[in-house]
Design an enzyme around this catalytic site. Structure first.
Site, PDB file in Angstrom:
ATOM      1  N   GLY B  48       0.879  -1.176   0.000  1.00 62.21           N
ATOM      2  CA  GLY B  48       0.000   0.000   0.000  1.00 62.21           C
ATOM      3  C   GLY B  48       0.905   1.211   0.000  1.00 62.21           C
ATOM      4  CB  SER B  50       5.182   3.152   3.627  1.00 54.75           C
ATOM      5  OG  SER B  50       5.836   4.189   2.937  1.00 54.75           O
ATOM      6  CB  CYS B  80       5.591  -3.516  -0.945  1.00 54.54           C
ATOM      7  SG  CYS B  80       5.922  -2.136  -2.050  1.00 54.54           S
ATOM      8  CB  ILE B 135       3.933  -2.393  -7.471  1.00 59.38           C
ATOM      9  CG1 ILE B 135       3.447  -3.549  -8.351  1.00 59.38           C
ATOM     10  CG2 ILE B 135       3.116  -1.138  -7.746  1.00 59.38           C
ATOM     11  CD1 ILE B 135       2.072  -4.008  -8.037  1.00 59.38           C
ATOM     12  NE  ARG B 136       4.474   4.612  -6.250  1.00 55.50           N
ATOM     13  CZ  ARG B 136       4.969   5.852  -6.187  1.00 55.50           C
ATOM     14  NH1 ARG B 136       5.295   6.489  -7.286  1.00 55.50           N
ATOM     15  NH2 ARG B 136       5.143   6.455  -5.040  1.00 55.50           N
ATOM     16  CG  HIS B 171       3.383  -6.419  -3.819  1.00 54.21           C
ATOM     17  ND1 HIS B 171       2.831  -5.832  -2.720  1.00 54.21           N
ATOM     18  CD2 HIS B 171       4.025  -5.444  -4.489  1.00 54.21           C
ATOM     19  CE1 HIS B 171       3.124  -4.542  -2.715  1.00 54.21           C
ATOM     20  NE2 HIS B 171       3.863  -4.278  -3.770  1.00 54.21           N
ATOM     21  CD  GLU B 173       0.715  -8.462  -1.485  1.00 51.09           C
ATOM     22  OE1 GLU B 173       1.736  -9.169  -1.313  1.00 51.09           O
ATOM     23  OE2 GLU B 173       0.746  -7.208  -1.484  1.00 51.09           O
TER      24      GLU B 173
END
Lengths: 292, 187
Positions: B48, B50, B80, B135-136, B171, B173
């Site tokens: 998400g 941070s 992440c 992701i980023r 990630h 998930e």
């Protein structure tokens, strides 16, 4: 090996449960980040000002977008006009994180949206109903938002659009296979996506609420109606106390099912933006009808 | 049966729940309150933003309870954004939970245009390569104390472990591969 379309949809998943805030300068962007926004939308005029001032609304000055990009660590989004693929090429070159092909700006093409598959950068697009959402997804949008009626501070259209999408998905999942093609035809939706939704019962991308959200209660309402998160445009920086209201809306989106928290964060926020009754908007000046 | 919590303030908590529901013999729950946190045996901090999750942890006071639980030995896994929250040092901002001896750089690869997928073997975790989605993504710049490096990719540390704290820059998930989830449940 890298599936860009999937990665772009995955980035939207990281924004879930969050608030994306419209900001027009570095100061506002920092207030938004400090309040806990998951991303900022960099634009020159918030929708309520575009509505007031009129004229052609275009992509923002790259200089201003870059300044905001440098000022915050959260993802930065910016808007392009419907169909204006060159504005999109420019934003991609700026290496921002997401493009909003938005009805809030004056459309550049009266027939076609951008072919979003031609880009590496992800796009979010507005929708009023399932058919419109599926047309945008088929064009390559990796995230959907309800259109609502931006710049009004009136949540009624966002509710209408979210309910329409939810009801149409519900209807479709209860229809036998034989009826899917007629559903696709009637809703102007691509058949393959109609079939996919009939089977899975949900959109293949994240769906945020947007257009008219002005209070923590509005934000929680949209979450309880099934939104994955919310965009707040004019609602924050056209209110009395932007920093406090921004923080309250962030809390409301996380704790949308907890009325005690909602009561607490809704207290003493000062005046919300004034807002407009939808019926008072002159014919032809609603943003939501833009898009094909 | 163990109760596994997923911190649900913001981010990819639904995806972690979906992964945990595929694993037999555990009771996964979402955690948003101190009461819910008190019920869990292990906790996942999802991906998400941070800064968003960190601010919500502070506003709610949940960060104090969470630090206590982690320091008293509750297994915790950050993916992440979760990794950033665990770190004792962050290159450009104040640390959040500051429990794990890692130094982290946020958005180490750049904007969304630099996000990527790869496959990589982590022998401690599984005997087949793991699909990794970045992701980023952040990067672990260095580890100290008892922290062990679990994996590197193109010269960057992407997974580390310190006692019962696990951190991954990618990630799991978002993929069908449950091996990292299963590894965390054995910690």
């Amino acid at each position: 090996m890298t599936d860009i379309a999937k990665l772009n949809r995955d980035l939207a998943k990281m924004l879930k449960g969050g608030v994306i805030m419209d900001v027009t300068n570095v100061t506002e962007a920092k207030i938004a980040e400090e309040a806990g926004a998951v991303a900022v939308m960099a634009l020159e005029r918030v929708p309520s000002d575009i509505r007031k001032e009129g004229g052609v609304a275009r992509m923002s000055d790259p200089k201003m977008i870059n300044e905001i990009k440098m000022a915050v660590s959260i993802p930065v989004m910016a808007k392009v006009r419907i169909g204006h693929f060159v504005e999109a090429q420019i934003l991609e070159a700026l290496q921002i994180d997401y493009i909003d092909e938005s009805e809030v700006l004056t459309p550049a093409d009266n027939l076609y949206h951008i072919d979003k598959h031609a880009f590496k950068i992800p796009f979010v697009c507005g929708a009023r109903n399932l058919g419109e959402a599926l047309r945008r997804i088929c064009e390559g949008a990796s995230m959907i938002r309800t259109k609502g009626e931006a710049g009004t501070g009136n949540v009624v259209e966002a509710v209408r659009h979210m309910r329409a999408i939810t009801n149409e998905i519900h209807q479709l999942t209860n229809q036998p296979t034989a009826e899917w093609m007629t559903f696709a035809k009637e809703h102007g939706a691509p058949y393959e996506l109609v079939a996919q939704i009939a089977k899975t019962g949900k959109l293949p991308v994240v769906n945020f609420a947007a257009g008219g959200i002005a209070t923590p209660a509005d934000a929680a309402l949209m979450m309880q109606l099934g939104s994955d998160g919310v965009f707040v445009g004019s609602g924050i920086f056209r209110s009395d106390n932007p920093a406090k209201r921004a923080k309250a809306i962030v809390m409301a989106v996380s704790y949308y099912q907890d009325p005690k928290v909602l009561a607490e964060v809704s207290s003493d926020l000062g005046d919300a933006m004034k807002g407009i009754e939808i019926a008072e908007i002159p014919e032809g000046q609603t943003f939501a009808k833009r898009g094909w | 049966m163990e109760t596994i919590g997923v911190l649900a303030l913001q981010g990819s908590f639904a995806e972690h729940m979906q992964a945990l529901r595929k694993i037999a013999g555990i009771n996964p729950i979402l955690v948003k309150t101190a009461d819910e946190l008190a019920r869990v045996d292990r906790l996942i901090i999802p991906g998400g933003e941070s800064t968003t999750i960190g601010k919500l942890l502070n506003t709610t006071g949940l960060s104090i309870n969470l630090c206590k639980r982690i320091l008293s030995g509750m297994p915790v896994w950050g993916t992440c954004a979760g990794l950033i929250l665990l770190a004792k040092k962050i290159d450009d901002e104040q640390p959040h939970l500051a429990v794990m001896d890692i130094c982290v750089k946020r958005n180490a690869y750049g904007s969304q245009l630099a996000s990527f997928e790869c496959q990589k073997l982590i022998p401690e975790i599984s005997n087949t390569p793991i699909n990794m989605v970045f992701i980023r993504a952040p990067q672990i710049i260095s580890v100290s104390g008892t922290t062990k490096i679990l994996a590197e990719y193109e010269g960057k540390i992407i997974a580390a472990q310190q006692n019962r704290m696990l951190a991954t820059a990618f990630h799991p998930e978002l993929t069908a591969d449950l091996s990292v989830h299963n590894y965390f449940l054995r910690l």
